[in-house]
Write a protein that holds these residues in place. Sequence first.
Motif, mmCIF file in Angstrom:
data_model
loop_
_atom_site.group_PDB
_atom_site.id
_atom_site.type_symbol
_atom_site.label_atom_id
_atom_site.label_comp_id
_atom_site.label_asym_id
_atom_site.label_seq_id
_atom_site.Cartn_x
_atom_site.Cartn_y
_atom_site.Cartn_z
ATOM 1 N N ILE A 1 39.907 34.743 36.385
ATOM 2 C CA ILE A 1 40.326 36.120 34.888
ATOM 3 C C ILE A 1 40.886 35.196 33.732
ATOM 4 O O ILE A 1 41.500 35.034 32.788
ATOM 5 C CB ILE A 1 41.664 37.035 35.326
ATOM 6 N N GLY A 2 41.461 33.983 34.192
ATOM 7 C CA GLY A 2 41.971 32.688 33.287
ATOM 8 C C GLY A 2 42.579 32.476 33.340
ATOM 9 O O GLY A 2 43.981 31.914 32.243
ATOM 10 N N CYS A 3 43.715 32.067 34.525
ATOM 11 C CA CYS A 3 45.296 32.168 34.461
ATOM 12 C C CYS A 3 46.111 31.345 35.225
ATOM 13 O O CYS A 3 45.691 30.448 36.450
ATOM 14 C CB CYS A 3 45.994 33.754 34.949
ATOM 15 N N CYS B 1 40.474 49.313 33.951
ATOM 16 C CA CYS B 1 39.632 48.514 32.737
ATOM 17 C C CYS B 1 38.347 48.284 32.422
ATOM 18 O O CYS B 1 37.729 48.473 31.411
ATOM 19 C CB CYS B 1 40.944 47.715 32.440
ATOM 20 N N LEU B 2 37.773 47.385 33.678
ATOM 21 C CA LEU B 2 36.081 46.710 33.848
ATOM 22 C C LEU B 2 35.575 47.956 33.213
ATOM 23 O O LEU B 2 34.477 47.753 33.020
ATOM 24 C CB LEU B 2 35.971 45.895 34.438
ATOM 25 N N PHE B 3 35.731 48.773 33.927
ATOM 26 C CA PHE B 3 34.448 49.438 33.999
ATOM 27 C C PHE B 3 34.808 51.157 33.261
ATOM 28 O O PHE B 3 33.531 50.933 32.074
ATOM 29 C CB PHE B 3 34.914 50.407 35.164
ATOM 30 N N ASP B 4 35.724 50.855 32.639
ATOM 31 C CA ASP B 4 36.416 51.920 31.205
ATOM 32 C C ASP B 4 35.709 50.674 30.298
ATOM 33 O O ASP B 4 35.216 51.862 29.212
ATOM 34 C CB ASP B 4 37.200 51.866 30.775
ATOM 35 N N TRP B 5 35.572 49.647 29.869
ATOM 36 C CA TRP B 5 34.634 48.495 29.250
ATOM 37 C C TRP B 5 33.530 48.722 29.487
ATOM 38 O O TRP B 5 32.765 48.260 28.045
ATOM 39 C CB TRP B 5 35.159 47.297 28.845
ATOM 40 N N CYS C 1 46.359 35.366 29.988
ATOM 41 C CA CYS C 1 45.048 34.398 30.556
ATOM 42 C C CYS C 1 44.095 34.047 29.469
ATOM 43 O O CYS C 1 44.094 34.702 27.760
ATOM 44 C CB CYS C 1 44.186 35.568 31.281
ATOM 45 N N SER C 2 42.899 33.324 29.915
ATOM 46 C CA SER C 2 42.457 32.339 28.645
ATOM 47 C C SER C 2 41.438 33.158 28.409
ATOM 48 O O SER C 2 40.829 33.217 27.287
ATOM 49 C CB SER C 2 41.807 30.529 28.790
ATOM 50 N N SER C 3 41.202 34.035 29.748
ATOM 51 C CA SER C 3 40.050 34.483 28.698
ATOM 52 C C SER C 3 40.258 35.485 28.238
ATOM 53 O O SER C 3 41.130 36.429 27.985
ATOM 54 C CB SER C 3 38.907 35.294 30.363
ATOM 55 N N ARG C 4 38.640 36.460 27.576
ATOM 56 C CA ARG C 4 39.325 37.570 26.362
ATOM 57 C C ARG C 4 39.306 38.910 27.013
ATOM 58 O O ARG C 4 40.222 39.646 26.437
ATOM 59 C CB ARG C 4 38.249 37.426 25.758
ATOM 60 N N LEU C 5 38.734 39.156 28.073
ATOM 61 C CA LEU C 5 38.308 40.589 29.153
ATOM 62 C C LEU C 5 39.821 41.167 28.921
ATOM 63 O O LEU C 5 40.182 42.047 29.339
ATOM 64 C CB LEU C 5 37.572 40.930 30.290
ATOM 65 N N PRO C 6 40.460 39.837 30.206
ATOM 66 C CA PRO C 6 42.139 40.382 30.393
ATOM 67 C C PRO C 6 43.330 40.552 29.764
ATOM 68 O O PRO C 6 44.234 41.437 29.511
ATOM 69 C CB PRO C 6 42.268 39.406 30.673
ATOM 70 N N GLN C 7 42.489 40.195 28.476
ATOM 71 C CA GLN C 7 43.115 40.688 27.106
ATOM 72 C C GLN C 7 43.287 41.568 26.935
ATOM 73 O O GLN C 7 44.401 42.480 26.625
ATOM 74 C CB GLN C 7 42.807 39.474 26.194
ATOM 75 N N ILE C 8 42.167 42.521 26.257
ATOM 76 C CA ILE C 8 41.592 43.463 26.230
ATOM 77 C C ILE C 8 42.184 44.512 27.256
ATOM 78 O O ILE C 8 43.261 45.632 27.115
ATOM 79 C CB ILE C 8 39.568 43.739 25.503
ATOM 80 N N PHE C 9 42.260 44.039 28.527
ATOM 81 C CA PHE C 9 43.134 45.175 29.751
ATOM 82 C C PHE C 9 44.393 44.836 29.798
ATOM 83 O O PHE C 9 44.714 46.301 29.892
ATOM 84 C CB PHE C 9 42.693 44.271 31.367
ATOM 85 N N ALA C 10 45.013 44.083 29.206
ATOM 86 C CA ALA C 10 46.589 44.186 29.139
ATOM 87 C C ALA C 10 46.840 45.442 28.303
ATOM 88 O O ALA C 10 47.927 45.491 28.198
ATOM 89 C CB ALA C 10 46.674 42.759 29.080
ATOM 90 N N SER C 11 46.514 44.777 26.847
ATOM 91 C CA SER C 11 46.125 45.804 25.288
ATOM 92 C C SER C 11 46.694 47.232 26.035
ATOM 93 O O SER C 11 46.792 48.327 25.601
ATOM 94 C CB SER C 11 45.944 45.627 24.215
#
Length: 731
Positions: free
Chosen positions: A23-25, A69-73, A241-251
């Motif tokens: 997840i890049g943290c 969140c990953l499934f929804d994305w 996190c440095s990755s883009r997907l975890p940031q999208i999930f957080a928002s």
Amino acid sequence: IIDNENHVEPVADEALLTVAKLIGCNVDALQLALSTKKMKVRNDTIVQKLTLPQAMDARDALAKSIYSCLFDWLVEQINKSLGVGKRRTGRSISILDIYGFESFDRNSFEQFCINYANERLQQHFNRHLFKLEQEEYIQDGIDWTKVDFDDNQACLNLFEKKPLGLLSLLDEESTFPNATDLTFANKLKQHLKSNPCFRGEHEKAFTVAHYAGEVTYDTTGFLEKNRDLMHLDSIQLLSSCSSRLPQIFASALLSQSDKPVVGPLYKSGGADSQKLSVATKFKGQLFQLMQRLENTTPHFIRCIKPNNMQSPGMYEQGLVLQQLRCCGVLEVVRISRSGFPTRMTHQKFARRYGFLLLESVTSRDPLSVSVAILHQFNILPDMYQVGYTKLFFRTGQVGALEDTRNRTLHGILRVQSCFRGHKARCYIKEFKKGVATIQSFIRGEKTRKEFAVLLRRHRAAVTIQKHIKSKITRKRFSEVTDATTVIQSVIRGWLVRKCSGNIGLLNWGDKKGNESEVLVKASYLAELQRRVLKAEAALREKEEENEILYQRLRQYENRWSEYELKMKSMEEVWQKQMRSLQSSLSIAKKSLAVEDSARNSDASVNASEDYSGETGGNTANTHESNGTRRRPMSAGLSVISRLAEEFDQRKQVFGDDAKFLVEVKSGQVEASLDPDRELRRLKQMFEAWKKDYGARLRETKVILNKLDNEERVGDKLRRKWWTRRNSTRIL
């Protein structure tokens, strides 16, 4: 690691490091988010350490949130990629794979939500297949016996009724901090004991009568699973996190947590500021799904398990029958057999099958046309119903109409295709004819132009050849005329001088001799004059023969020049040139043989006439002169015969080589050589031999001319000798 106060701290093992890397943290931030919880009290922030159960719940909540969140994305990305056709046409095809009805020995919160969703989908199924269809029959005014079916609206009311429904009571109990699973079960038994679809069990269990059967649920873990345990610390961890997907999930999680609950969910006030629970989210998503299904044309596929062992080749009849009954398949079969599955409006039916009528209908309204079609095809009245706006058919009745329609359309298409093919063939035929006519005109014009050019060139060439040949002929004729004049002047002068000498002798004899001798000499002079005339006649014959020989020689020279021009301009027809050369050699050989035989016959005649009274010594000299004269002629004939033999040999060799190279080039004979290179080499050899052969032939021609000149000189010497001898005789 658990301390004395039952607080935990995650160990930085391989699993924790792998999660932090994916997840890049930071590892420390992940440990802190899993072991502590921040609470905001007024203006202060308190950090509370979590116990082992709380830490495990926080860990599971984080994992479930990331997975959700990953499934929804993923679904969103797939829908975006597949939404191009929908944006263009406004239509789409969607597939909904829903989990089936579940009933285990121990059923928890997951089975509770799944069975609730199946209840809602079953109601949609019943409404679509039973309610709406029967309502359509009644609205269209056809004779129809209503089919009774099981309705699960009471069970849905048990789940969704406010404020005393299962979901409402679960959300209310989840807001109390001191509530437990047992207090939740007791509240359900207290408020829902009068509901026919609900039955309370001992301790934490309760039973719900679903459409597929009764299911007993254990309330252990209901409250914890229903609460949204995703802390703000975990959301902040994903956003850092440095990755883009975890940031999208957080928002996405922050936007969901900020949404308040709509409506009075709980008895106590102030619930509008509460966050959405899992059951409330599930219910909202289910209602959105049902709303979307209501706007579409659904098609249902029922999956039946043959056995509970998940083994192939095993069929449990009771289990299958129970599933068919629970899914409502039996009611579907019953209503389909007694109903009218095929329906079509009057306008559509008349438009689709109206052209099949054999006789035109007076009234052209769609209903009259439809009734006429039904009567024409002898469809029984029990097999269809005529409604206000539609025609209703039982199963298999439209098949006969469709077969007739397809056969008729196929025949129409065959006739159209044949007619169009005929038109196309006629068009192509006329088009080809026009093209051929245009091509013939163009080719004719082109050929006429080429022929005119060739004709002008031919005429020019003929004119040039005529002038050149006439010039050459005039030049040769003038040379022959001059030579003839010289020869005639020499001979006439010689005869005049000879006659003058004889007259002088006669005058001198007159002075010394007597008259008798003069008479004798006069008679001899007459004889001499007769012989002179005879010699002149023979000379004229020889001159005529010489003229014929010169003409033949000119013919030979003309032919030879023509052969040389043909050999230079047409190398590919060298075989024809060889035959022409061979014919010219044979003609030369025959002419020389004829000349030699003619000369021999003349010499023998002269010898018999002139030397009949001579001695043997003179006869021997004559034969010796004839022999010396025949030897050059025989040598010339031998040279010509050798040239002819060489020509035949070379012709055979070149012909065989050329034939072999042609066979190699065409593939009839296999050989490891280059036919083009060998053909060029053979052509060079032929050119070299042709040049050498022409030179030798010209040398032979020069030698033959020289022999002819020597023969003429010999004739002159013989005539001179004969004249002296005759004069001696006279003396």
